[in-house]
Design a protein around this motif. Structure first.
Motif, PDB file in Angstrom:
ATOM      1  N   VAL A 762       0.836  -1.202   0.000  1.00  0.00           N
ATOM      2  CA  VAL A 762       0.000   0.000   0.000  1.00  0.00           C
ATOM      3  C   VAL A 762       0.868   1.248   0.000  1.00  0.00           C
ATOM      4  O   VAL A 762       0.593   2.230  -0.686  1.00  0.00           O
ATOM      5  CB  VAL A 762      -0.947  -0.009   1.221  1.00  0.00           C
ATOM      6  N   SER A 763       1.954   1.209   0.760  1.00  0.00           N
ATOM      7  CA  SER A 763       2.890   2.323   0.878  1.00  0.00           C
ATOM      8  C   SER A 763       4.197   1.771   1.415  1.00  0.00           C
ATOM      9  O   SER A 763       4.267   0.588   1.783  1.00  0.00           O
ATOM     10  CB  SER A 763       2.333   3.390   1.832  1.00  0.00           C
ATOM     11  N   PRO A 764       5.257   2.577   1.477  1.00  0.00           N
ATOM     12  CA  PRO A 764       6.506   2.089   2.072  1.00  0.00           C
ATOM     13  C   PRO A 764       6.351   1.670   3.530  1.00  0.00           C
ATOM     14  O   PRO A 764       7.208   0.973   4.058  1.00  0.00           O
ATOM     15  CB  PRO A 764       7.445   3.296   1.938  1.00  0.00           C
ATOM     16  N   GLN A 765       5.221   2.059   4.149  1.00  0.00           N
ATOM     17  CA  GLN A 765       5.006   1.747   5.560  1.00  0.00           C
ATOM     18  C   GLN A 765       3.942   0.682   5.792  1.00  0.00           C
ATOM     19  O   GLN A 765       3.713   0.284   6.931  1.00  0.00           O
ATOM     20  CB  GLN A 765       4.601   3.022   6.340  1.00  0.00           C
ATOM     21  N   GLU A 766       3.303   0.200   4.721  1.00  0.00           N
ATOM     22  CA  GLU A 766       2.178  -0.722   4.941  1.00  0.00           C
ATOM     23  C   GLU A 766       2.052  -1.749   3.827  1.00  0.00           C
ATOM     24  O   GLU A 766       2.144  -1.417   2.643  1.00  0.00           O
ATOM     25  CB  GLU A 766       0.868   0.055   5.056  1.00  0.00           C
ATOM     26  N   ILE A 767       1.836  -3.011   4.235  1.00  0.00           N
ATOM     27  CA  ILE A 767       1.536  -4.110   3.318  1.00  0.00           C
ATOM     28  C   ILE A 767       0.265  -4.793   3.797  1.00  0.00           C
ATOM     29  O   ILE A 767       0.095  -5.043   4.990  1.00  0.00           O
ATOM     30  CB  ILE A 767       2.687  -5.129   3.263  1.00  0.00           C
ATOM     31  N   VAL A 768      -0.633  -5.099   2.841  1.00  0.00           N
ATOM     32  CA  VAL A 768      -1.852  -5.829   3.168  1.00  0.00           C
ATOM     33  C   VAL A 768      -1.813  -7.181   2.462  1.00  0.00           C
ATOM     34  O   VAL A 768      -1.550  -7.256   1.254  1.00  0.00           O
ATOM     35  CB  VAL A 768      -3.103  -5.040   2.738  1.00  0.00           C
ATOM     36  N   CYS A 769      -2.072  -8.246   3.244  1.00  0.00           N
ATOM     37  CA  CYS A 769      -2.050  -9.604   2.705  1.00  0.00           C
ATOM     38  C   CYS A 769      -3.388 -10.290   2.937  1.00  0.00           C
ATOM     39  O   CYS A 769      -4.024 -10.113   3.989  1.00  0.00           O
ATOM     40  CB  CYS A 769      -0.965 -10.451   3.375  1.00  0.00           C
ATOM     41  N   ASN A 770      -3.805 -11.097   1.967  1.00  0.00           N
ATOM     42  CA  ASN A 770      -4.941 -11.996   2.127  1.00  0.00           C
ATOM     43  C   ASN A 770      -4.364 -13.394   2.297  1.00  0.00           C
ATOM     44  O   ASN A 770      -3.669 -13.891   1.403  1.00  0.00           O
ATOM     45  CB  ASN A 770      -5.841 -11.918   0.900  1.00  0.00           C
ATOM     46  N   ILE A 771      -4.625 -14.024   3.443  1.00  0.00           N
ATOM     47  CA  ILE A 771      -4.006 -15.320   3.732  1.00  0.00           C
ATOM     48  C   ILE A 771      -5.070 -16.380   3.988  1.00  0.00           C
ATOM     49  O   ILE A 771      -6.193 -16.092   4.378  1.00  0.00           O
ATOM     50  CB  ILE A 771      -3.045 -15.245   4.946  1.00  0.00           C
ATOM     51  N   LYS A 772      -4.681 -17.633   3.748  1.00  0.00           N
ATOM     52  CA  LYS A 772      -5.527 -18.786   3.998  1.00  0.00           C
ATOM     53  C   LYS A 772      -4.788 -19.731   4.933  1.00  0.00           C
ATOM     54  O   LYS A 772      -3.668 -20.169   4.643  1.00  0.00           O
ATOM     55  CB  LYS A 772      -5.854 -19.496   2.682  1.00  0.00           C
ATOM     56  N   ILE A 773      -5.415 -20.045   6.099  1.00  0.00           N
ATOM     57  CA  ILE A 773      -4.788 -20.926   7.073  1.00  0.00           C
ATOM     58  C   ILE A 773      -5.266 -22.350   6.805  1.00  0.00           C
ATOM     59  O   ILE A 773      -6.448 -22.595   6.573  1.00  0.00           O
ATOM     60  CB  ILE A 773      -5.153 -20.496   8.511  1.00  0.00           C
ATOM     61  N   SER A 774      -4.335 -23.288   6.845  1.00  0.00           N
ATOM     62  CA  SER A 774      -4.623 -24.680   6.536  1.00  0.00           C
ATOM     63  C   SER A 774      -5.580 -25.281   7.553  1.00  0.00           C
ATOM     64  O   SER A 774      -5.707 -24.811   8.685  1.00  0.00           O
ATOM     65  CB  SER A 774      -3.319 -25.483   6.509  1.00  0.00           C
TER      66      SER A 774
END
Length: 809
Positions: A762-774
């Motif tokens: 999103v920016s140098p200060q923020e990452i957004v992830c969509n994750i799936k847990i087994s």
């Protein structure tokens, strides 16, 4: 699923094309090519079929893109699909019989089939090659020469015996050539297909070192040699005044792809373009060197937003040390004057469906339908996927098509309705109006209209005033449109969104005339490429001034002198203003609102390497030679002067080669975004560029000296938090990481048992992830809770770890 029917209305006779299943998987251009095998389709602007007879069985084939899961590969190959490139997002370059397309679309793992289309050299003259001017040298050489970097060029080939591509020890600087116009059977088997590809011939360095006695590749056009000389020529060839025309990266190695622009082998397709990029990056990886690819080519049509399959494929193939530079295009134009007489009308218009008489066009009084060539005008229109509309066309006689919207015409040319055409005594009239769900590109969410007035059934479009009416049914109704035309109709006037038909051909002050807005071509609008505009740097050059022989055709005698723009035979180029933007340089923005071009480079009066096979090539029956006719040749015959974004582009390519060299020496592996930041911060701004960024110049004029000062090692990422920091088995959730110095394209690893579905910086200060847990704790875990480190890795390979950052409950 709604069943769609395609029909042709021939007087009162219906011709209904077969409606296949899986319509939503086959783009409309491909569907129409399948139905009509290229007939009445604006010649080959949007692709076409071709015939081959393997094993003596005639087949009609087509090049196209497949978007599919890798699991589809066995079934695709079983259906006879020839596949070459597969990108990280499952975009495949393919060739197959059109008879197999329904079966291909029916495969569960196949998401989409899209037609490949041809591209063209971005030249200043439709009859011959074009380029730019290499200032000698505008930038201090310093220590940067491109050593340790590969410059790839996809173009018309290279003159392997030209001194500019041979070092001081007599060794070729060309590492390999992939020639799309020669197959192994054409050369007696002395050169094979490249490994992993099914066509063309790969010529190795030993064969190239032997010159034309051992390498059968030729550049008979000269465009590719000129491009290569601008970006990486070493200036060793002699000149009359001892000037050394040295390229920007004279010690870089070269990888060449000879593209099939003339369609000799039916390979002028965007699939072959993507294959060429893939091959160059593969070869550079084998050499262990960073690479930059020059593409002085493109197409003027499509959504102009980076969403075409070849553009998304390029985005997939680029990355750290893998950079692509593309010419912005030569589609800017004006009405009136010699430029209009030579190149035709501006290509773009815009408006709103609520305005009456959306598009009005009128050919010149001099227009007469051609006998030997196609006559056509077409419109490629894009509007919001939330809107709906229908179309009606009025001919010069006042006849409307369709005549009404009842009965058989109820759904004709309506959004998600039927496509079809009318064969009239004023020309063939055809339209479709397809929604986003089945448009030629499903990624931008927009609807697409295609309208054509042509001589597909033998009657050319008549002279007079035509009207294309978009009738709003729902939504806002804003649209962007691009038109194309045959040479016979190039001087047509186009008016957009005026609300009236009261326009006069030749009135240059009419505010509703088409314009050069949004004319950056494809693939220059791909998000990860660097698009290059052109400005003017040189007006006069030393040249052979050729004279015609007694028969008026053979340009075989000359005297040495000088040639200038605005002077015959280059009088079509006028006016010339030193340091100003070239009149032909395509303007932005992209249709999705990005600044285009990215930056501009010298593009007019460029002197660079001339291919000797091109110099000696004489076209029958007049023995025409572009370089001779336009007095382009430096007196000793090793260099030529050209113009166009075609050769502004290699200024960008050579500059990037120097930046890659500097970065490599400092241990940096720059991504396209990082290279762009170097160029942006080093760009030169003056009174001509005005305030930047803007959609004429981009970020200004390339200044590689200043850009080199920006090459500093990026700080490593910092990872401070992960929220939420836990989740349950079989859960899908969004996770936000905070920290600093995150780069576009960063990857995230949450450890065993967690799949990262998507990652967005999103920016140098923020990452957004969509994750799936087994569903299950990974084998070997002995505790109820699984605690893992979270690792962020930037494209430059620097990483940060949040210890025990995420827990599976």
């Amino acid at each position: 699923m709604k069943v769609k029917y395609s029909l042709i209305l021939l007087v009162l006779t219906f011709i209904t094309f077969p409606s296949w299943g899986n319509d939503n998987k086959i783009d409309p251009y491909l569907q129409r090519i399948i139905n009509a095998q290229g007939k009445y389709f604006a010649t080959d602007h949007f692709g076409k079929t071709f015939s081959q007879s393997p094993d003596e069985i005639p087949q009609t084939l087509i090049h196209f893109f497949i978007e599919a899961d890798l699991a589809a590969l066995p079934a695709l190959r079983a259906l006879g699909v020839e596949i070459n490139t597969i990108t990280s997002h499952g975009i495949m370059t393919a060739m197959a019989p059109i008879s197999q397309l329904p079966a291909i679309a029916a495969l569960t793992e196949v998401r989409r089939l899209e037609a490949a289309h041809p591209v063209k050299l971005l030249m200043d003259q439709s009859a011959g090659p074009s380029g730019v001017n290499l200032p000698n040298l505008n930038f201090p050489r310093l220590a940067n020469t491109g050593r340790g970097v590969v410059v790839g060029v996809i173009d018309t080939g290279i003159d392997i015996e030209h001194p500019d591509f041979i070092d001081e020890q007599g060794n070729t600087r060309v590492v390999a050539i992939w020639d799309h116009t020669l197959d192994p059977s054409d050369v007696g088997g002395i050169a094979p297909n490249p490994t992993g590809f099914t066509y063309g011939t790969q010529w190795n360095k030993t064969q190239i070192q032997g010159g034309y006695t051992t390498c059968l590749h030729r550049d008979n056009d000269g465009h590719g040699t000129h491009v290569a000389g601008t970006s990486a020529g070493n200036g060793r060839a002699p000149t009359a005044d001892n000037t050394h025309f040295t390229g920007l990266a004279p010690e870089a190695e070269l990888l060449m792809v000879k593209f099939d622009f003339d369609n000799e082998k039916n390979r002028n397709t965007t699939t072959a373009l993507l294959d060429g990029i893939n091959w160059i990056f593969q070869q550079a990886a084998t050499l262990g060197k960073p690479a930059v690819i020059n593409m002085s080519l493109g197409s003027d049509y499509g959504p102009h937003d980076g969403s075409m399959p070849e553009e998304r494929g390029i985005d997939d193939l680029t990355g750290a040390n893998k950079i692509v530079v593309v010419a912005a295009g030569n589609a800017a134009a004006t009405y009136g004057g010699t430029a209009f007489e030579t190149f035709g009308a501006p290509l773009h218009g815009a408006g709103n469906f609520s305005t009456r008489n959306d598009i009005v066009f009128n050919p010149p009084n001099s227009y007469l339908p051609s006998v030997s060539a196609s006559d056509y005008i077409f419109f490629d229109v894009w509007y919001s996927g939330n809107d709906t509309s229908r179309i009606q066309i009025t001919t010069p006689s006042g006849q409307k098509y369709p005549p009404n919207f009842n009965g058989i015409y109820k759904n004709l040319w309506k959004t998600n309705g039927t496509d079809g055409g009318f064969n009239t005594n004023e020309g063939f009239v055809y339209c479709y109006n397809f929604p986003a769900v089945i448009g030629w590109d499903t990624n931008n969410g927009d609807n697409n209209i295609y309208c054509e007035i042509s001589d597909a059934y033998g009657v050319g479009p008549v002279n007079g005033k035509w009207v294309v009416e978009f009738i709003p049914l729902s939504g806002s109704g804003n649209y962007q449109a691009w038109h194309g035309y045959s040479d016979s109709l190039a001087q047509t006037y186009f008016w957009y969104n005026s609300g009236t038909t009261k326009h006069t051909w030749g009135n240059l002050n009419d505010p509703f005339l088409s314009d050069s807005h949004m004319t950056i071509g494809s693939p220059a609008t791909a998000s990860q490429v660097i698009s290059i505009g052109a400005y003017q740097t040189k007006n006069q050059w030393n040249a052979r001034i050729y004279h015609t022989s007694a028969n008026g055709y053979l340009w075989d005698t000359y005297v040495n002198g000088s040639q200038a723009y605005g002077i015959f035979p280059v009088d079509y180029y006028d006016p010339f203003t030193l340091e100003d933007l070239a009149f032909f340089s395509s303007r932005g923005p992209s249709r999705d609102g990005r600044i285009q071009p990215f930056i501009s480079a010298p593009g007019v009066g460029i002197v660079a390497s001339l291919s000797q096979p091109a110099l000696d090539s004489l076209s029958p029956p007049t023995n025409y030679n572009y370089y001779r006719y336009y007095n382009r040749i430096e007196p000793l015959g090793y260099y030529a002067t050209l113009q166009g974004t075609s050769m502004a582009c290699p200024h960008g390519t050579g500059s990037v080669a120097l930046l890659l060299e500097e970065a490599h020496n400092k241990g940096i592996n720059p991504t396209p975004a990082i290279i762009k930041s170097y160029l942006q911060q080093g760009a030169r701004i003056d009174g001509f560029t005005g305030s930047v960024p803007n959609n004429d110049w981009g970020y200004g004029k390339i200044d590689v000296s200043d850009a080199l000062t920006q090459v500093q090692a990026a700080p490593p990422p910092e990872l401070n938090s992960c929220q939420p920091n836990s989740g349950t088995r079989n859960q899908t959730l969004m996770v936000t990481l905070t920290g600093n110095h995150f780069q576009p394209g960063a990857t995230v690893d949450f450890g065993p048992g967690i799949t990262v579905l998507s990652t967005t910086t999103v920016s140098p200060q923020e990452i957004v992830c969509n994750i799936k847990i087994s569903r299950k704790i990974p084998r070997g875990e002995r505790v109820i809770k699984a605690v893992s480190d979270v690792v962020v890795t930037n494209p430059d390979a620097q990483s940060a770890t949040l210890v025990n950052g995420f827990t599976i409950k």
